[in-house]
Write a protein that holds these residues in place. Structure first.
Motif, short mmCIF file in Angstrom:
data_model
loop_
_atom_site.label_atom_id
_atom_site.label_comp_id
_atom_site.label_asym_id
_atom_site.label_seq_id
_atom_site.Cartn_x
_atom_site.Cartn_y
_atom_site.Cartn_z
N LYS A 115 3.13 -19.79 8.85
CA LYS A 115 3.76 -19.24 7.64
C LYS A 115 2.75 -19.08 6.49
N ASP A 116 1.67 -19.85 6.51
CA ASP A 116 0.65 -19.77 5.47
C ASP A 116 -0.46 -18.77 5.81
N ARG A 117 -0.58 -18.42 7.08
CA ARG A 117 -1.66 -17.53 7.53
C ARG A 117 -1.56 -16.14 6.92
N LYS A 118 -0.34 -15.61 6.84
CA LYS A 118 -0.16 -14.23 6.37
C LYS A 118 -0.73 -14.05 4.96
N ALA A 119 -0.50 -15.02 4.09
CA ALA A 119 -0.97 -14.93 2.70
C ALA A 119 -2.50 -14.99 2.61
N ARG A 120 -3.13 -15.59 3.59
CA ARG A 120 -4.59 -15.78 3.56
C ARG A 120 -5.34 -14.81 4.48
N LEU A 121 -4.60 -14.04 5.25
CA LEU A 121 -5.21 -13.23 6.31
C LEU A 121 -6.20 -12.19 5.79
N ASP A 122 -5.88 -11.48 4.72
CA ASP A 122 -6.77 -10.41 4.25
C ASP A 122 -8.10 -10.96 3.73
N ALA A 123 -8.06 -12.10 3.05
CA ALA A 123 -9.31 -12.72 2.58
C ALA A 123 -10.13 -13.22 3.77
N ALA A 124 -9.44 -13.78 4.77
CA ALA A 124 -10.14 -14.25 5.98
C ALA A 124 -10.77 -13.07 6.72
N ALA A 125 -10.06 -11.93 6.76
CA ALA A 125 -10.60 -10.73 7.42
C ALA A 125 -11.84 -10.23 6.67
N ALA A 126 -11.82 -10.28 5.34
CA ALA A 126 -13.00 -9.89 4.56
C ALA A 126 -14.18 -10.81 4.88
N ALA A 127 -13.90 -12.10 5.05
CA ALA A 127 -14.97 -13.05 5.41
C ALA A 127 -15.51 -12.79 6.81
N VAL A 128 -14.63 -12.40 7.73
CA VAL A 128 -15.08 -12.06 9.10
C VAL A 128 -16.04 -10.87 9.04
#
Length: 149
Positions: A115-128
Protein backbone atom coordinates in the motif's frame (compact mmCIF):
# COMPACT_ATOMS: atom_id res chain seq x y z
CA UNK A 1 38.30 15.45 -9.14
CA UNK A 2 35.25 17.20 -10.56
CA UNK A 3 31.86 16.27 -9.20
CA UNK A 4 28.53 15.86 -11.00
CA UNK A 5 25.17 15.75 -9.22
CA UNK A 6 22.30 14.55 -11.40
CA UNK A 7 18.61 15.20 -10.88
CA UNK A 8 16.49 12.38 -12.32
CA UNK A 9 12.83 12.83 -13.19
CA UNK A 10 10.17 10.29 -14.01
CA UNK A 11 7.61 12.52 -15.76
CA UNK A 12 4.01 11.41 -15.75
CA UNK A 13 0.78 13.16 -16.57
CA UNK A 14 -0.32 12.87 -12.90
CA UNK A 15 2.95 12.72 -10.93
CA UNK A 16 6.65 13.47 -11.25
CA UNK A 17 9.14 11.19 -9.51
CA UNK A 18 12.32 12.90 -8.37
CA UNK A 19 15.69 11.36 -7.51
CA UNK A 20 19.28 12.56 -7.15
CA UNK A 21 22.75 11.12 -7.40
CA UNK A 22 25.42 11.99 -4.90
CA UNK A 23 28.21 14.29 -6.12
CA UNK A 24 30.53 11.39 -6.93
CA UNK A 25 27.93 9.52 -9.02
CA UNK A 26 28.07 6.47 -6.78
CA UNK A 27 24.52 6.40 -5.40
CA UNK A 28 21.13 7.24 -6.86
CA UNK A 29 18.46 7.93 -4.25
CA UNK A 30 14.72 8.52 -4.53
CA UNK A 31 13.74 11.99 -3.29
CA UNK A 32 9.99 12.66 -3.55
CA UNK A 33 6.94 12.31 -5.78
CA UNK A 34 5.17 15.56 -6.64
CA UNK A 35 1.86 16.06 -8.41
CA UNK A 36 2.33 17.27 -11.97
CA UNK A 37 0.98 20.81 -11.97
CA UNK A 38 2.42 21.97 -15.29
CA UNK A 39 4.12 25.37 -15.13
CA UNK A 40 3.98 25.45 -11.32
CA UNK A 41 5.87 22.13 -11.21
CA UNK A 42 8.53 23.44 -13.59
CA UNK A 43 9.10 26.47 -11.35
CA UNK A 44 9.26 24.28 -8.22
CA UNK A 45 11.62 21.78 -9.87
CA UNK A 46 13.93 24.56 -11.11
CA UNK A 47 14.14 25.89 -7.52
CA UNK A 48 14.76 22.38 -6.19
CA UNK A 49 17.52 21.74 -8.74
CA UNK A 50 19.27 24.91 -7.59
CA UNK A 51 18.76 24.18 -3.88
CA UNK A 52 20.09 20.63 -4.25
CA UNK A 53 23.05 21.66 -6.40
CA UNK A 54 22.00 19.63 -9.45
CA UNK A 55 24.41 20.01 -12.35
CA UNK A 56 22.60 17.95 -14.97
CA UNK A 57 19.09 16.65 -15.65
CA UNK A 58 17.92 13.20 -16.65
CA UNK A 59 14.32 12.80 -17.82
CA UNK A 60 12.76 9.43 -18.51
CA UNK A 61 11.57 8.89 -22.05
CA UNK A 62 8.63 6.50 -22.43
CA UNK A 63 9.35 3.98 -25.17
CA UNK A 64 7.54 0.91 -26.48
CA UNK A 65 9.17 -2.52 -26.24
CA UNK A 66 10.43 -2.13 -29.83
CA UNK A 67 12.20 1.12 -28.89
CA UNK A 68 9.75 3.44 -30.66
CA UNK A 69 8.59 6.46 -28.68
CA UNK A 70 5.22 6.11 -26.97
CA UNK A 71 2.34 8.56 -27.29
CA UNK A 72 3.46 10.33 -24.09
CA UNK A 73 7.12 10.72 -25.19
CA UNK A 74 6.51 14.18 -26.72
CA UNK A 75 5.12 15.35 -23.36
CA UNK A 76 8.26 14.10 -21.57
CA UNK A 77 10.47 15.81 -24.19
CA UNK A 78 8.58 19.10 -23.85
CA UNK A 79 8.80 18.89 -20.05
CA UNK A 80 12.54 18.13 -20.08
CA UNK A 81 13.32 20.88 -22.56
CA UNK A 82 11.27 23.42 -20.58
CA UNK A 83 13.12 22.50 -17.37
CA UNK A 84 16.46 22.67 -19.19
CA UNK A 85 15.57 26.14 -20.47
CA UNK A 86 14.61 27.28 -16.94
CA UNK A 87 17.74 25.88 -15.27
CA UNK A 88 20.39 26.12 -17.97
CA UNK A 89 21.50 22.58 -17.00
CA UNK A 90 22.53 19.88 -19.50
CA UNK A 91 19.67 17.48 -20.28
CA UNK A 92 19.75 13.78 -21.08
CA UNK A 93 16.68 11.74 -22.00
CA UNK A 94 16.80 8.13 -20.77
CA UNK A 95 14.92 5.00 -21.76
CA UNK A 96 12.47 4.35 -18.94
CA UNK A 97 11.28 0.94 -20.12
CA UNK A 98 10.93 -1.48 -17.20
CA UNK A 99 12.05 1.07 -14.60
CA UNK A 100 8.71 0.90 -12.77
CA UNK A 101 8.92 -2.89 -12.69
CA UNK A 102 12.46 -2.73 -11.28
CA UNK A 103 11.47 0.01 -8.81
CA UNK A 104 8.50 -2.08 -7.60
CA UNK A 105 10.81 -5.07 -7.12
CA UNK A 106 13.37 -3.02 -5.17
CA UNK A 107 10.73 -1.46 -2.91
CA UNK A 108 9.27 -4.91 -2.20
CA UNK A 109 12.75 -6.30 -1.48
CA UNK A 110 13.31 -3.47 1.01
CA UNK A 111 10.15 -4.46 2.84
CA UNK A 112 7.99 -1.51 1.77
CA UNK A 113 4.36 -2.53 2.21
CA UNK A 114 2.34 -2.84 -1.00
CA UNK A 115 0.00 0.00 0.00
CA UNK A 116 2.99 2.33 0.51
CA UNK A 117 4.81 1.35 -2.71
CA UNK A 118 2.47 3.20 -5.07
CA UNK A 119 3.19 6.58 -3.45
CA UNK A 120 6.95 6.02 -3.70
CA UNK A 121 7.10 4.24 -7.06
CA UNK A 122 7.78 7.22 -9.35
CA UNK A 123 10.71 8.48 -7.24
CA UNK A 124 12.11 4.93 -7.07
CA UNK A 125 11.78 4.65 -10.87
CA UNK A 126 13.71 7.93 -11.27
CA UNK A 127 16.44 6.48 -9.03
CA UNK A 128 16.54 3.29 -11.13
CA UNK A 129 17.13 5.41 -14.26
CA UNK A 130 19.90 7.36 -12.52
CA UNK A 131 21.55 4.13 -11.37
CA UNK A 132 21.46 2.91 -14.98
CA UNK A 133 22.99 6.20 -16.14
CA UNK A 134 25.78 5.90 -13.55
CA UNK A 135 26.53 2.32 -14.64
CA UNK A 136 26.52 3.28 -18.32
CA UNK A 137 28.81 6.26 -17.76
CA UNK A 138 31.18 4.16 -15.66
CA UNK A 139 31.28 1.40 -18.30
CA UNK A 140 32.10 3.97 -20.99
CA UNK A 141 34.75 5.61 -18.83
CA UNK A 142 32.96 8.99 -18.78
CA UNK A 143 34.57 11.52 -16.49
CA UNK A 144 32.68 12.64 -13.45
CA UNK A 145 32.01 16.34 -13.93
CA UNK A 146 30.90 15.88 -17.52
CA UNK A 147 27.29 15.45 -18.62
CA UNK A 148 28.37 13.27 -21.53
CA UNK A 149 26.74 9.84 -21.63
Amino acid sequence: MAHMRWMGLDHGTKNIGIAFTDDLEILASPFEVWPNQGEASLARLARLAKEEGAQALLVGLPLHKDGAESATAPLARKFGEALRDRTGLPLVFWDERLTSVEAERLLAARGVKAKDRKARLDAAAAAVMLADLIETRRAKGRAVGSAEV
